[in-house]
Design a protein around this motif. Structure first.
Motif, PDB file in Angstrom:
ATOM      1  N   VAL A 128      13.553  39.253  55.163  1.00 55.55           N
ATOM      2  CA  VAL A 128      14.916  39.665  54.835  1.00 55.55           C
ATOM      3  C   VAL A 128      15.366  38.881  53.609  1.00 55.55           C
ATOM      4  O   VAL A 128      14.776  37.866  53.252  1.00 55.55           O
ATOM      5  CB  VAL A 128      15.906  39.436  56.009  1.00 55.55           C
ATOM      6  N   ALA A 129      16.415  39.365  52.969  1.00 61.29           N
ATOM      7  CA  ALA A 129      16.906  38.710  51.759  1.00 61.29           C
ATOM      8  C   ALA A 129      17.457  37.321  52.074  1.00 61.29           C
ATOM      9  O   ALA A 129      18.036  37.090  53.142  1.00 61.29           O
ATOM     10  CB  ALA A 129      17.994  39.564  51.119  1.00 61.29           C
ATOM     11  N   THR A 205      24.186  41.527  57.178  1.00 63.22           N
ATOM     12  CA  THR A 205      23.882  42.227  55.935  1.00 63.22           C
ATOM     13  C   THR A 205      22.380  42.487  55.857  1.00 63.22           C
ATOM     14  O   THR A 205      21.576  41.568  55.845  1.00 63.22           O
ATOM     15  CB  THR A 205      24.321  41.394  54.719  1.00 63.22           C
ATOM     16  N   PRO A 207      18.826  44.996  54.459  1.00 66.39           N
ATOM     17  CA  PRO A 207      18.137  45.603  55.605  1.00 66.39           C
ATOM     18  C   PRO A 207      17.330  44.583  56.400  1.00 66.39           C
ATOM     19  O   PRO A 207      17.276  43.413  56.029  1.00 66.39           O
ATOM     20  CB  PRO A 207      17.213  46.627  54.937  1.00 66.39           C
ATOM     21  N   GLN A 326      20.963  48.550  56.295  1.00 65.88           N
ATOM     22  CA  GLN A 326      21.295  48.982  54.939  1.00 65.88           C
ATOM     23  C   GLN A 326      21.088  47.850  53.942  1.00 65.88           C
ATOM     24  O   GLN A 326      21.254  46.675  54.278  1.00 65.88           O
ATOM     25  CB  GLN A 326      22.770  49.423  54.868  1.00 65.88           C
ATOM     26  N   ALA A 327      20.727  48.202  52.715  1.00 69.01           N
ATOM     27  CA  ALA A 327      20.708  47.217  51.645  1.00 69.01           C
ATOM     28  C   ALA A 327      22.138  46.784  51.348  1.00 69.01           C
ATOM     29  O   ALA A 327      23.100  47.527  51.605  1.00 69.01           O
ATOM     30  CB  ALA A 327      20.062  47.807  50.400  1.00 69.01           C
ATOM     31  N   ALA A 328      22.298  45.573  50.807  1.00 70.36           N
ATOM     32  CA  ALA A 328      23.632  45.064  50.500  1.00 70.36           C
ATOM     33  C   ALA A 328      24.373  46.028  49.586  1.00 70.36           C
ATOM     34  O   ALA A 328      23.856  46.449  48.552  1.00 70.36           O
ATOM     35  CB  ALA A 328      23.520  43.695  49.827  1.00 70.36           C
ATOM     36  N   ALA A 330      25.081  49.126  50.224  1.00 70.51           N
ATOM     37  CA  ALA A 330      24.753  50.522  50.511  1.00 70.51           C
ATOM     38  C   ALA A 330      25.555  51.027  51.707  1.00 70.51           C
ATOM     39  O   ALA A 330      26.084  50.243  52.502  1.00 70.51           O
ATOM     40  CB  ALA A 330      23.264  50.673  50.782  1.00 70.51           C
TER      41      ALA A 330
END
Length: 428
Positions: A128-129, A205, A207, A326-328, A330
């Protein structure tokens, strides 16, 4: 495909593959060994769900085969482990200045560090990010009795003691009581009021999915446990922050539950007090059409719908779950909202991402004292979700507070009960 890291039992990965030189990008996924002990994978979706126990051997091979050319394939190996892999804090920064926390923070006076000492942590978790977490730390006037983490609801973006920053009306009374009784207090925020809304907020947050994103809270808690001299510079002889305890409301209660169960931090916490939850005990039942799943509400002793709410300007509770996929920034996909509206999510996804990822397994957490608080005026599905957890965690006691709604720390009786419970149980 990139080489992934180990995966915890019952967890899931969304895998993807591309086919070079072919218009047809479809692949078929398969497992080796192909027995149930290897877990399952959607042959067309690439969603891998690990088995519920560590197999022997623990290594599983996942293969993607081109539909256009079945002689073309690629494989990866994954290792099944007992707990989800925790992340790391690669760096941290103390906010500068004599009053190092946002000016909106509650001031506890000189005996307890005033507005506190605040830190920004750079948190890295597998697949994850990277994300920023923030801590507001206050210390007692003498040697600490222990350390208490406090978290807010939804994705935990806010300070527990600041109702103007995602916190609670009486949250400061909880903190003040804990400080008066000798505890370090560590408020955990994944955004407000530190970032001014300029970056994504909340540990949800995506994905990555709810369960994997819970690594962010677990990593912060593990860091607090292992860095007692940062949390309290006067406690230089301590080797850890034990006894360490935690409370969190709603989504904050779920973050704690993931940390102690999926991420194995039951050995670091002495006591936890989930309030209004854990709300993610069974995501699959929450993300289901209204009326399709009910469970007991321990406060009313009646059956209640488990489905999350939808609609409104913010999309309801379901939209909070959607953010984890979801991507940040999105707005798609919306798997929880879609499932509530009748379009099923990929098979097994929400069950795997639930705290009780087997559905109804008995959870043994022998190192922990667990106390849940519910409000008997809470009409959300937090109470049946929390009752579900209580049913399968034999050590978890619960109490229903009269006249109290969902935000328990915003009620005087709720705040008093939280502080009293922690002070009675969070000690060596």
């Amino acid at each position: 495909m990139s080489q992934p890291c180990p995966i915890g039992v019952g967890a899931n990965w969304q895998l993807s593959a591309s086919v070079t030189g072919a218009a047809n990008q479809n692949v078929t996924w398969s497992l080796s060994p192909s027995s149930a002990s290897s877990g399952t994978i959607g042959s067309g979706t690439g969603i891998y769900i690990a088995p519920n126990t560590v197999p022997n051997p623990a290594m599983v091979t996942i293969t993607a085969t081109s539909v256009a050319d079945t002689s073309a394939s690629t494989s990866i190996q994954v290792t099944i482990v007992a707990n989800d892999p925790i992340g790391s804090v690669s760096s941290y920064t103390q906010f500068p200045g004599p009053q190092s926390c946002p000016t909106s923070s509650f001031n506890y006076g000189s005996n307890f560090g005033g507005q506190g000492t605040c830190f920004q942590l750079h948190v890295s978790c597998p697949l994850v990010a990277d994300f920023s977490a923030y801590l507001k730390v206050n210390n007692p006037s003498g040697a600490p009795t222990g350390t208490v983490l406090l978290g807010t609801g939804t994705g935990g973006s806010g300070l527990y003691d600041d109702q103007n920053a995602g916190g609670y009306t009486d949250g400061s009374n909880v903190v003040l009581s804990l400080l008066t009784n000798g505890y370090n207090t560590v408020q955990v925020s994944f955004g407000a009021p530190f970032d001014n809304g300029t970056t994504p907020r909340g540990w949800l947050t995506g994905p990555g999915g709810v369960r994997r994103l819970a690594c962010r809270y677990a990593t912060v808690a593990d860091w607090v446990y292992k860095n007692p001299a940062v949390i309290n510079p006067g406690d230089v002889s301590a080797s850890n922050s034990a006894p360490m305890c935690a409370t969190g409301n709603s989504g904050g209660s779920a973050a704690i539950a993931y940390a102690v169960y999926e991420y194995g931090l039951d050995t670091e916490f002495k006591m936890i007090e989930p309030t209004s939850g854990p709300v993610m005990t069974r995501l699959d039942l929450g993300c289901s059409p209204p009326g399709s799943s009910t469970f007991l509400n321990a406060c009313t002793n009646s059956q209640q719908d488990m489905a999350y709410s939808t609609g409104g300007a913010n999309g309801g509770d379901a939209a909070i779950i959607d953010e984890a996929y979801q991507a940040a920034g999105a707005t798609t996909p919306t798997p929880c909202t879609d499932a509530i509206n009748g379009t099923a999510a990929p098979a097994g996804l929400f069950l795997s991402d639930s705290i009780l990822y087997q559905g109804a397994q008995t959870v043994t957490l022998p190192n922990l004292t667990i106390k849940q608080l519910f409000g008997d005026s809470d009409t959300s599905n937090a109470v049946p979700q929390g009752t579900f957890w209580n049913t399968y965690v034999p050590a978890s006691l619960f109490q229903c507070l009269p006249g109290v709604a969902h935000d328990i720390p915003s009620f005087s009786s709720g705040a008093t009960q939280i502080a009293n419970d922690i002070e009675a149980a969070c000690h060596q």
